[in-house]
Design a protein around this motif. Structure first.
Motif, mmCIF file in Angstrom:
data_model
loop_
_atom_site.group_PDB
_atom_site.id
_atom_site.type_symbol
_atom_site.label_atom_id
_atom_site.label_comp_id
_atom_site.label_asym_id
_atom_site.label_seq_id
_atom_site.Cartn_x
_atom_site.Cartn_y
_atom_site.Cartn_z
ATOM 1 N N GLU A 138 0.814 -1.223 0.000
ATOM 2 C CA GLU A 138 0.000 0.000 0.000
ATOM 3 C C GLU A 138 0.845 1.269 0.000
ATOM 4 O O GLU A 138 0.396 2.329 -0.428
ATOM 5 C CB GLU A 138 -0.935 0.004 1.226
ATOM 6 N N HIS A 197 1.109 3.004 -8.132
ATOM 7 C CA HIS A 197 1.315 2.064 -7.028
ATOM 8 C C HIS A 197 1.527 0.673 -7.606
ATOM 9 O O HIS A 197 0.606 -0.135 -7.664
ATOM 10 C CB HIS A 197 0.109 2.091 -6.094
ATOM 11 N N CYS A 206 0.614 -2.468 -5.432
ATOM 12 C CA CYS A 206 -0.853 -2.585 -5.327
ATOM 13 C C CYS A 206 -1.397 -3.198 -6.600
ATOM 14 O O CYS A 206 -2.236 -4.095 -6.578
ATOM 15 C CB CYS A 206 -1.511 -1.212 -5.179
ATOM 16 N N LYS A 253 -3.221 -6.801 -6.561
ATOM 17 C CA LYS A 253 -4.639 -6.783 -6.915
ATOM 18 C C LYS A 253 -4.889 -7.576 -8.203
ATOM 19 O O LYS A 253 -5.909 -8.242 -8.339
ATOM 20 C CB LYS A 253 -5.143 -5.335 -7.041
ATOM 21 N N ILE A 310 -7.489 -3.449 0.040
ATOM 22 C CA ILE A 310 -6.170 -2.885 -0.290
ATOM 23 C C ILE A 310 -6.338 -1.515 -0.929
ATOM 24 O O ILE A 310 -7.004 -1.388 -1.959
ATOM 25 C CB ILE A 310 -5.408 -3.832 -1.240
ATOM 26 N N PRO A 352 -4.068 2.117 -1.808
ATOM 27 C CA PRO A 352 -2.791 2.831 -1.745
ATOM 28 C C PRO A 352 -2.836 3.936 -0.681
ATOM 29 O O PRO A 352 -3.870 4.574 -0.501
ATOM 30 C CB PRO A 352 -2.661 3.450 -3.137
#
Ligand SMILES: [Zn+2]
Ligand SMILES: [Zn+2]
Length: 389
Positions: free
Chosen positions: A92, A115, A118, A122, A217, A219
């Motif tokens: 993150e 990010h 992330c 993801k 999740i 950032p």
């Protein structure tokens, strides 16, 4: 030797919180940590390695001196956080550009950050939550990142759409080896429900848990500090244990409770350990590379005793309980940290751990050495028990 391994990062965290480490610095860090920090004679360990520890939010720099962050302080406490909690936080917190590298200044001038970790995590989670595909090539993730221009903050619908249409890394026509991107994806494969076989990342989660984690999740946002070192400290101050994220319970992935595994009670460090051991794809990889039917603790050949099955063995992870799996940059997940044990020995080993940790009033082993010693002790007791048979 990969300095991105969680246990090495913990060792470095202990060093930077108890010693002064300077840019011109001596060999103190080599002597104290026992790590080689291989570098040409003319380069100090700081010059070659400080960037890694800044990326991992363990130190910033002030006038040529390392300043430990709150993250470094927390990682030194055995059992305070798990590898999973730390890595999800880094996922993150990590930005491109990074405050650890040159080029950070641009961000202060209004450039948006991306990010990348992330995005990568993801993407892997969406592949479970959506099509339930556990195996993803590292190049597929990199290709999707480049082709999409996603920031990493998009929702599951966007990720599922991307999965269906993005070009592969080869089609994008980039020739350079994306070494840094590959390394950072392998870095996150230390998370308990992931592992790397060298070229793919394999995700072992239920669809429900994957969706829960995906949605939790986010950032870490700004306002960003103009100075990279101050930004590292700003981010690091936001690190907490994972108690506000209930996904660390891995509710539908572990299914049965921790007690069933042999531990007398559940805790987050034990859960991390068990998610690794129940990782079915990791198990397949392990027995593929090391086909055996013999228990490492009692030496029972389970194939001889139960000839109608290939083996009756669990995997036991011998690093500290809060550790993830370690990764080698070439071969992926290191299988030497795992031993095959029969289910009875496995339960008894976990109970032995409970007894040891209770006696030392700690939640986890201090380091790899202690974890290996206690495993060897438990094994010694099991072998001794065999003598009267
Ligand atoms: Zn056994
Ligand atoms: Zn175990």
């Amino acid at each position: 030797m990969s300095y991105f391994q969680y246990d090495i990062l913990r060792t470095v965290a202990r060093f930077v919180t108890t010693h002064v480490w300077t840019r011109g610095g001596s060999n103190l860090i080599r002597d104290e940590t026992g790590l080689p920090f291989a570098a040409p004679e003319t380069h100090t360990p700081w010059r070659n390695y400080s960037r890694i520890f800044k990326l991992c939010l363990l130190v910033s720099e002030n006038d040529g001196v390392a300043v430990p962050t709150p993250v470094a302080q927390i990682l030194t406490q055995a059992g305070a956080v798990t590898c999973d909690e730390y890595l999800h936080f880094l996922v993150e917190a990590t930005t491109d550009p990074s405050p650890a590298l040159a080029g950070w200044k641009a961000v202060a001038e209004g450039q948006a950050v991306k990010h990348p970790l992330c995005f990568a995590l993801k993407y892997l989670l969406a592949k479970i939550a959506g099509p339930n595909e556990p195996i993803t090539s590292i190049y597929e993730v990199i290709g999707a990142y480049i082709d999409s221009d996603f920031s990493g903050d998009e929702d599951d619908t966007a990720f599922l759409g991307l999965m269906a249409k993005h070009r592969s890394y080869e089609e994008i026509g980039k020739n350079a080896d994306p070494r840094q991107a590959r390394e950072s994806i392998k870095f996150i494969s230390q998370i308990s429900y992931l592992h790397s076989d060298g070229s793919n990342i394999i995700t072992s989660l239920s669809q429900e848990d994957a969706m829960n984690i995906f949605q939790d999740i986010h950032p870490i946002s700004g306002p960003r500090e103009e100075d990279g070192d101050l930004e590292i400290q700003r981010l690091a101050a936001l690190f907490k244990d994972g108690s506000e994220h209930d996904f660390f319970d891995y509710k539908t992935t572990i299914v049965s409770d921790v007690v069933e595994s042999g531990f007398s009670e559940g805790s987050k460090v034990k859960k991390t350990h068990i998610v690794i051991e129940r990782n079915s794809k990791l198990r397949d990889l392990f027995f593929d590379r090391k086909p055996t039917s013999v228990c490492d603790a009692c030496s029972m050949d389970t194939k001889k005793k139960y000839p109608w099955v290939e083996r009756v063995l669990d995997l036991h992870h011998i690093l500290p309980l809060s550790s993830g799996t370690r990764v080698d940059s070439r071969t992926g997940t290191m299988l030497n940290d795992l031993v095959p044990v029969c289910p009875t020995c496995h339960r008894s080993i976990h109970r032995f751990y409970d007894g040891h940790l209770k006696a030392s009033t700690r939640k986890d082993f201090l380091n790899e050495k202690e974890a290996r010693d206690i495993y060897a002790q438990a094994k010694g007791e099991i072998v001794k028990g065999d003598c009267h048979v």
